[in-house]
Design an enzyme around this catalytic site. Sequence first.
Site, PDB file in Angstrom:
ATOM      1  N   GLN A 264       3.079   8.249  -5.247  1.00  0.00           N
ATOM      2  CA  GLN A 264       3.960   7.249  -4.641  1.00  0.00           C
ATOM      3  C   GLN A 264       3.893   5.905  -5.378  1.00  0.00           C
ATOM      4  O   GLN A 264       4.271   4.880  -4.839  1.00  0.00           O
ATOM      5  CB  GLN A 264       3.574   7.027  -3.171  1.00  0.00           C
ATOM      6  CG  GLN A 264       3.777   8.253  -2.288  1.00  0.00           C
ATOM      7  CD  GLN A 264       3.296   8.001  -0.868  1.00  0.00           C
ATOM      8  OE1 GLN A 264       2.177   7.571  -0.643  1.00  0.00           O
ATOM      9  NE2 GLN A 264       4.165   8.268   0.104  1.00  0.00           N
TER      10      GLN A 264
ATOM     11  N   ARG B  34       0.829  -1.208   0.000  1.00  0.00           N
ATOM     12  CA  ARG B  34       0.000   0.000   0.000  1.00  0.00           C
ATOM     13  C   ARG B  34       0.859   1.251   0.000  1.00  0.00           C
ATOM     14  O   ARG B  34       1.919   1.291   0.624  1.00  0.00           O
ATOM     15  CB  ARG B  34      -0.899   0.036   1.239  1.00  0.00           C
ATOM     16  CG  ARG B  34      -1.794   1.287   1.306  1.00  0.00           C
ATOM     17  CD  ARG B  34      -2.461   1.440   2.666  1.00  0.00           C
ATOM     18  NE  ARG B  34      -1.499   1.696   3.738  1.00  0.00           N
ATOM     19  CZ  ARG B  34      -0.981   2.898   4.015  1.00  0.00           C
ATOM     20  NH1 ARG B  34      -1.298   3.960   3.277  1.00  0.00           N
ATOM     21  NH2 ARG B  34      -0.129   3.056   5.012  1.00  0.00           N
ATOM     22  N   VAL B  35       0.384   2.269  -0.722  1.00  0.00           N
ATOM     23  CA  VAL B  35       0.926   3.625  -0.595  1.00  0.00           C
ATOM     24  C   VAL B  35      -0.250   4.572  -0.426  1.00  0.00           C
ATOM     25  O   VAL B  35      -1.391   4.224  -0.717  1.00  0.00           O
ATOM     26  CB  VAL B  35       1.769   4.042  -1.826  1.00  0.00           C
ATOM     27  CG1 VAL B  35       3.045   3.220  -1.910  1.00  0.00           C
ATOM     28  CG2 VAL B  35       0.956   3.928  -3.108  1.00  0.00           C
ATOM     29  N   SER B  36       0.044   5.777   0.046  1.00  0.00           N
ATOM     30  CA  SER B  36      -1.027   6.706   0.402  1.00  0.00           C
ATOM     31  C   SER B  36      -1.585   7.501  -0.777  1.00  0.00           C
ATOM     32  O   SER B  36      -2.753   7.853  -0.787  1.00  0.00           O
ATOM     33  CB  SER B  36      -0.533   7.682   1.483  1.00  0.00           C
ATOM     34  OG  SER B  36      -0.183   6.989   2.657  1.00  0.00           O
ATOM     35  N   SER B  37      -0.743   7.792  -1.773  1.00  0.00           N
ATOM     36  CA  SER B  37      -1.198   8.665  -2.853  1.00  0.00           C
ATOM     37  C   SER B  37      -0.616   8.240  -4.197  1.00  0.00           C
ATOM     38  O   SER B  37       0.337   7.464  -4.269  1.00  0.00           O
ATOM     39  CB  SER B  37      -0.808  10.116  -2.564  1.00  0.00           C
ATOM     40  OG  SER B  37       0.591  10.223  -2.408  1.00  0.00           O
TER      41      SER B  37
END
Length: 202
Positions: free
Chosen positions: A68, A62-65
């Site tokens: 990324q 997972r990444v936030s945005s």
Amino acid sequence: MSNLLTVTEAAQLLGVSTKTIRRWENEGKIKAIRTEGGHRRFEVSSLLGNKHDASLTVAYARVSSSDQKEDLKRQVLVLEAYCAKHGWSYEVIQDLGSGLNYRKKGLIKLIKLLCSYQIERLVITHKDRLLRFGSELIFTLCEIFGTEVIIINRSEDSTYEEDLAADVIEIITVFSARLYGSRSHKNKQIVNQLKQVADELK
């Protein structure tokens, strides 16, 4: 027989399709009781007590945005290499979204697989890839449903101060995104102030 579940109710309980329930029953993995009309019925205790011989490894990234995405690719490569090295049959689940969001599509899929006893092990690069707050809840689910958790970079976990700063930054980022949707000049000023605070924490 009102305390027994239908095929549809059993499927909803385990988070699988009705076709899977029928297949498991035909294969002897779960036990069904037949009504006088020949319909399948299932005891809740029997369904939850059966682990279906889970053999799947799930690697979660997972990444936030969206900016990324390169980091997401690196996470996936690390996870794939680690699973391949150990000779595991694996599936990679990816999420793009805040670690404060509990409704991410990939996370929901992961939880459904966990609760239907289909995952033998869960592999992540860092603990906070699951959730910024609440990762312990997922680890507790893994313990309940007999899933091994492997954190590849456990030895590189950040300090309490670094985690706290990251949490505050992410909260500010989410809050700012919501405020920015408003055309209010005052709200935009608040957003700019919040961004300054976030920059100072980095």
